[in-house]
Design an enzyme around this catalytic site. Structure first.
Site, PDB file in Angstrom:
ATOM      1  N   SER A 146     -29.529 -30.533 -17.289  1.00 33.57           N
ATOM      2  CA  SER A 146     -30.786 -31.002 -17.875  1.00 33.57           C
ATOM      3  C   SER A 146     -30.809 -32.511 -17.290  1.00 33.57           C
ATOM      4  CB  SER A 146     -30.890 -30.795 -19.396  1.00 33.57           C
ATOM      5  OG  SER A 146     -32.279 -31.061 -19.677  1.00 33.57           O
ATOM      6  N   HIS A 156     -33.375 -22.454 -21.026  1.00 33.46           N
ATOM      7  CA  HIS A 156     -32.769 -23.884 -20.478  1.00 33.46           C
ATOM      8  C   HIS A 156     -31.599 -23.617 -20.983  1.00 33.46           C
ATOM      9  CE1 HIS A 156     -32.636 -27.610 -19.122  1.00 33.46           C
ATOM     10  NE2 HIS A 156     -32.525 -28.125 -20.502  1.00 33.46           N
TER      11      HIS A 156
END
Length: 695
Positions: free
Chosen positions: A554, A669
């Protein structure tokens, strides 16, 4: 790989900002077509990359062992079933080899405390997925107090942040006929009463912010009515409702958080006459509501309070005259402390702290118009804590404790009595007897002292020969204290490797100041911190560039790709997962616009200038010897666009630079929605790291 075409080579070698496009737009990007997520051409490219990487990593003799070990950990029946208080008992969401999608289940508290709780399945997601032909991933439930038998269940088809919301009856174990139901979207809800919800969502097509979130809040009735109570601005990040629930779950007030930027917000108190702004600085977060007190954490100095302070407002005073209401200080962290999370029980406020990156949990009570002094829960020393669940009917809470080499344990505490007792513990997943933990401090480019933890074989020699994985994040005020990572211990530490967490600036290890030190134009300092830790380890003989690998996901993908381009000589392996990389286009992709407060706005020339100096995608240079990177992402990641990872890999390929790329096709994610796929994911990671650092 084929040699790059001369014209393309010249384009790739251009300085990051040597173009005549509008601010924030890079020179013609030959790989922008990979941002079209599901386009046949893009998915064909992904399939080819996956096949090549699987052919390299999954045929390694170690892969089968690593996969089996990771799978055994992720599907083990003796894991701690994480609890949530509901309906007088305990809920748990459970996945294992037989329940890949998972089951939402319930047990009494007394039964939960035993070694073999008597679970009753409330909702089976595997059965639901099969019946509806969907890949349902659990995203939690919000149940109406006090009975907590009617719940708003959040389901994601594939693991993204966008969810479908349905009302579910936990007694009949069925979705409520003609109950509340909202189609898939990035949305938030909160109960007002049995027949009304506060809802923020995309009410008409396109009615979302540039970040893709809702900015209009309505009160929705069971009869189908929908009354607008707040409208933000399309330029905002989002708007979210927060109902302050008092005794018996009664709605005492409705607040709306208007997210002006990722870190800046306005809180509006919704009343019969409209919205009234709560007097707060823009950097403040609503944390809890207890005994009529709305509790906020200040992220900047304001009103005589220092950054990081925890304050409260009396709700009745706000409702009577918000402009003249006076806040009360609850706790002001010291310079080496940081509040990690705040929760409330029926009558107590619970504060999870870091002190020199070590944990503590304090409780406060509000009596006689004042907050009591902190009382510390009797929990293990030198541990990292997580507030797993708090009760609203009484003062009980569950706290998890862990350390690098200490298996996670679960404690049932009473915030009123200030007691705690261990109720469950994870069995040791790896042999930790040969390892030790050390904390060192490195000196960064501006003289700042940067702490880092090393989990290291006790018998290792200080000759730079130890294979080492260094993890970093450094963003969004998210701290990275010691945690127990079973798969890392089993697959990596038991084979003689070392593991490092670099507590670089940008995180929340020492409160808002540690984060603010590297915002926007100061971001380079965070990368300098990371490089300083690597050099410090090498100087101490803990490892060497040949044996050092880095991992980030991320925001950590910004860190690892910048580290690859700025200091290719410092490491031999680079894992880049679910990453942000093209920092001159990040605000155009998925939820990227919401992070402008963190990184800056590439559409502003001055911001584009400092972003362009470090952005990994723009700063790859022909002729430089880069370590072979392993880049991985998820097709269904609707938070950090998979185009970042795809384009970076494609550019490396065009430049003739070795790399590996793998894209999981669902999971979102987090990448961990499916335990089987998660096991394969980590097996690939560790095969790559072993090939680069142990061979």
């Amino acid at each position: 790989m084929k040699p790059i075409h001369a014209a393309l080579a010249a384009a790739l070698a251009l300085p990051a900002l040597a173009h005549a496009q509008a601010p924030g737009q890079t020179a013609a990007d030959p790989f922008q077509w990979l941002e079209d997520i599901d386009a046949p051409k893009a998915m064909s490219w992904v399939e080819g990359q996956n096949a090549r990487t699987a052919g390299r990593l999954e045929t390694d003799p170690r892969y089968a062992t690593f996969h089996a070990q990771a799978r055994a950990i992720f599907t083990a029946k003796d894991r701690i079933p994480w609890p949530e208080f509901r309906a007088g008992g305990i809920d748990n969401f459970w996945q294992d080899a037989e329940h890949i999608h998972g089951v939402w289940r319930h047990a009494g508290l007394a039964s939960y405390r035993t070694a073999a709780p008597a679970w009753d399945v409330t909702l089976d997601l595997d059965a639901l997925s099969k019946a509806e032909g969907k890949n349902w991933i659990w995203k939690g439930a919000d149940c109406r107090k006090p009975a907590e038998t009617l719940c708003l269940v959040r389901l994601s088809n594939g693991g993204g942040d966008a969810v479908e919301i349905r009302e579910y009856d936990t007694v009949s174990k069925a979705f409520v006929a003609k109950g509340f139901r909202f189609a898939e979207g990035k949305q938030s809800t909160d109960w007002i009463d049995a027949d009304h919800l506060a809802v923020a969502r995309e009410w008409t097509p396109g009615e979302v912010t540039a970040s893709g979130y809702a900015y209009v809040v309505k009160i929705v009735g069971r009869d189908g009515s929908a009354r607008e109570v707040f409208r933000g601005d399309k330029a905002d990040v989002s708007a979210q409702p927060a109902v302050l629930h008092g005794a018996g779950g009664k709605a005492d007030a409705l607040l709306v958080r208007r997210g002006v930027s990722f870190f800046e917000s306005e809180y509006q108190l919704i009343g019969a006459a409209g919205a009234t702004r709560v007097p707060l600085p823009k950097k403040a977060d609503l944390e809890a509501y207890v005994d009529g007190q709305a509790v906020f954490a200040l992220k900047e100095a304001w009103g005589g309070f220092g950054a990081g302070a925890l304050i409260s407002y009396d709700l009745k005073a706000l409702q009577a005259d918000a402009a003249h209401a006076k806040p009360t200080l609850i706790f002001q962290p010291g310079p080496r402390q940081a509040i990690q999370s705040v929760e409330s029980t029926d009558s107590r406020l619970v504060v999870n702290l870091l002190d020199e990156v070590k944990g503590a949990v304090d409780v406060y009570g509000f009596t006689g118009g004042k907050w009591s002094g902190a009382k510390r829960l009797p929990l293990p020393k030198d541990a990292t804590f997580t507030l797993r669940a708090t009760a609203s009917a009484d003062d009980q809470l569950f706290v998890a404790a862990e350390g690098f080499l200490d298996p996670t344990s679960l404690w049932l505490a009473d915030a009123g009595a200030v007691t705690a007792a261990q109720v469950k513990a994870l069995p040791a997943r790896f042999d930790a007897s040969k390892d030790g933990v050390r904390q060192y401090w490195a000196t960064s480019s501006d003289g700042a002292k940067i702490p880092y933890f090393v989990v290291w074989p006790k018998a290792a020699k200080l000759d730079g020969s130890t294979p080492t994985i260094m993890y970093g994040y450094g963003g969004f005020e998210i701290a990275k204290p010691p945690i127990y990572l079973p798969e890392m211990g089993k697959i990596w530490l038991e084979r003689g490797g070392a593991y490092v967490i670099a507590n670089i600036r940008g995180g929340g290890e020492f409160g808002p100041a540690w984060h603010d030190a590297v915002l926007r134009e100061k971001r380079q300092l965070s990368f300098d911190d990371f490089a300083a830790v690597a050099r410090d380890m090498t100087a101490r003989g803990l490892t060497s560039p040949r044996r050092l690998g880095i991992y980030g996901r991320s925001n950590g993908g910004v860190l690892t790709t910048v580290s690859l381009t700025q200091h290719p000589e410092l490491w031999n392996a680079v894992v880049v997962e679910s990453p942000l990389i093209d920092m001159l286009r990040y605000h155009k992709l998925s939820a990227g616009a919401s992070w402008i407060g963190e990184y800056g706005d590439p559409d502003v020339p001055a911001d584009a200038a400092f972003i362009g100096k470090y952005s990994g995608y723009q700063n790859l240079k022909a002729g430089v010897k880069y370590p072979e990177a392993y880049i991985t992402t998820n097709t269904r990641d609707d938070r950090v666009h998979p185009g970042h990872a795809r384009k970076f890999a494609a550019k490396l390929e065009a430049m003739g630079v070795p790399y590996l790329y793998y894209e999981q096709t669902f999971g979102g994610h987090a990448n961990d929605a499916d335990p089987e796929l998660n096991a394969r994911r980590w097996a690939r990671h560790y095969v790559y790291l072993a090939q680069k650092l142990m061979d």
